[in-house]
Design a protein around this motif. Structure first.
Motif: not given
Length: 281
Positions: A174-188, A200-212
C-alpha cells in the motif's frame, strides 16, 4: 444613350429627348460605381475607371451641356440654330469618346490578361489537387497506420504501468510509490484516479490503525480498572472476616508476582501468624 438623347434634342429642340440623356447618365453612374466596388483600389484597372470618369465629365462640361444650353437658347429665340449646327459639325466630342474607347479597350485587355493568369493558376492548382487526391490517400493510410501503431504502443505501455501498480497494491504494498503516466487522455485520467484511490486507501488505513490503537488502550484501561475493583472487593471481604475473628479465611492469590499478588501472600502469612498466636494463647 447620352449621345443619342443629346443629338435628338439638338435636332428637334424637344426636351423629351433629354430623358434618354439623363437615363444614360444614371445608367453609366450605376455601372461605373459597381465596377469600382469590384475593382481593388491599388490596381491599374481602378486607375483606368477613374480616367473614364474624368473624360466623361470633360465631355459633359465642355461639349454636351454647352450645346444643350445653346439649344434651349434657340428655343427662347436668344440664339440661332446655325450656331447649334456648327457645334455639331465641329465634332468636338469625338476626341473625348475616342479616348474613352481606348481606355475601355485597355481595361478589357487587362481583364483578359488577368483572366488568363487566373486560368493558368487554376490549371496549376487543379494539377496539384489531382496529385494530392491521387497520392494523398496512400500517404494518409501509411501515416494513419504508423500513428495508430505508435499510439497503441504508447497506450499499451502506459496501461501496463497502471496495471502493475494495481497488482502490487492488491498484494498489500500500500505504501509503495508508483511511477504512473501523466496526461489528459483516458490513460492519464485513469492514472490520476488510481493515485487518488491509493492515497485515500492509505489515509483510511492510517485512520483505522489509530482507531484500533485507541480501542486497545481503552480496553486495557477498562480491564485494569475492573481487575483492581475485583481485588479491592476481595481484600475488603478478607479484612472484614479477620475483623470478625475468622482466622481461617484465605485469599486466592495468583502467581503473577505483581504487587497485589505479593500483598495477598503477605496478608495470608499474617493470618497464619495470628492463628498461631491465638493457638498459643
Amino acid at each position: 444613350m447620352m449621345e443619342s438623347g443629346k443629338r435628338s434634342f439638338l435636332i428637334t429642340g424637344d426636351p423629351v429627348f433629354l430623358e434618354k440623356y439623363e437615363s444614360g447618365k444614371q445608367f453609366y453612374l450605376a455601372v461605373h460605381s459597381a465596377m469600382q466596388r469590384e475593382t481593388p483600389r491599388d490596381s491599374e484597372l481602378y486607375v483606368l475607371l477613374e480616367k473614364v470618369d474624368r473624360e466623361l465629365d470633360k465631355w459633359q462640361t465642355q461639349v454636351a451641356e454647352p450645346l444643350i444650353n445653346l439649344r434651349y437658347a434657340v428655343n427662347r429665340n436668344e440664339a440661332q440654330l446655325e450656331q447649334v449646327i456648327q457645334g455639331v459639325i465641329s465634332r468636338a466630342g469625338r476626341e473625348t469618346f475616342t479616348r474613352i474607347s481606348q481606355i475601355m479597350d485597355q481595361f478589357a485587355s487587362s481583364e483578359e490578361e488577368l483572366l488568363y493568369q487566373l486560368s493558368e493558376s487554376s490549371a496549376q492548382s487543379l494539377q496539384s489537387l489531382q496529385i494530392v487526391l491521387i497520392g494523398g490517400p496512400g500517404i494518409i493510410i501509411v501515416l494513419g497506420t504508423l500513428l495508430t501503431l505508435v499510439t497503441a504502443g504508447n497506450i499499451d505501455h502506459r496501461l501496463k504501468s497502471v496495471t502493475q501498480a494495481s497488482l502490487q497494491m492488491a498484494g498489500g504494498r500500500i505504501h509503495d510509490h508508483y511511477d504512473l503516466p501523466e496526461g489528459r487522455d483516458e490513460v492519464g485520467r485513469l492514472a490520476t484516479a488510481f493515485r487518488q484511490m491509493a492515497e485515500t486507501i492509505r489515509r483510511q488505513l492510517e485512520e483505522q490503525q489509530r482507531t484500533n490503537e485507541e480501542l486497545r488502550a481503552a480496553n486495557a484501561t477498562k480491564v485494569a480498572k475492573e481487575y483492581l475493583e475485583q481485588i479491592v472487593q476481595e481484600y475488603s471481604a478478607f479484612a472484614e472476616e479477620i475483623a470478625r475473628g475468622n482466622l481461617t479465611v484465605r485469599l486466592q492469590v495468583s502467581n503473577n508476582n505483581d504487587d497485589l499478588s505479593l500483598l495477598g501472600q503477605q496478608l495470608n502469612a499474617m493470618v497464619d501468624g495470628l492463628r498461631t498466636i491465638a493457638a498459643q494463647v
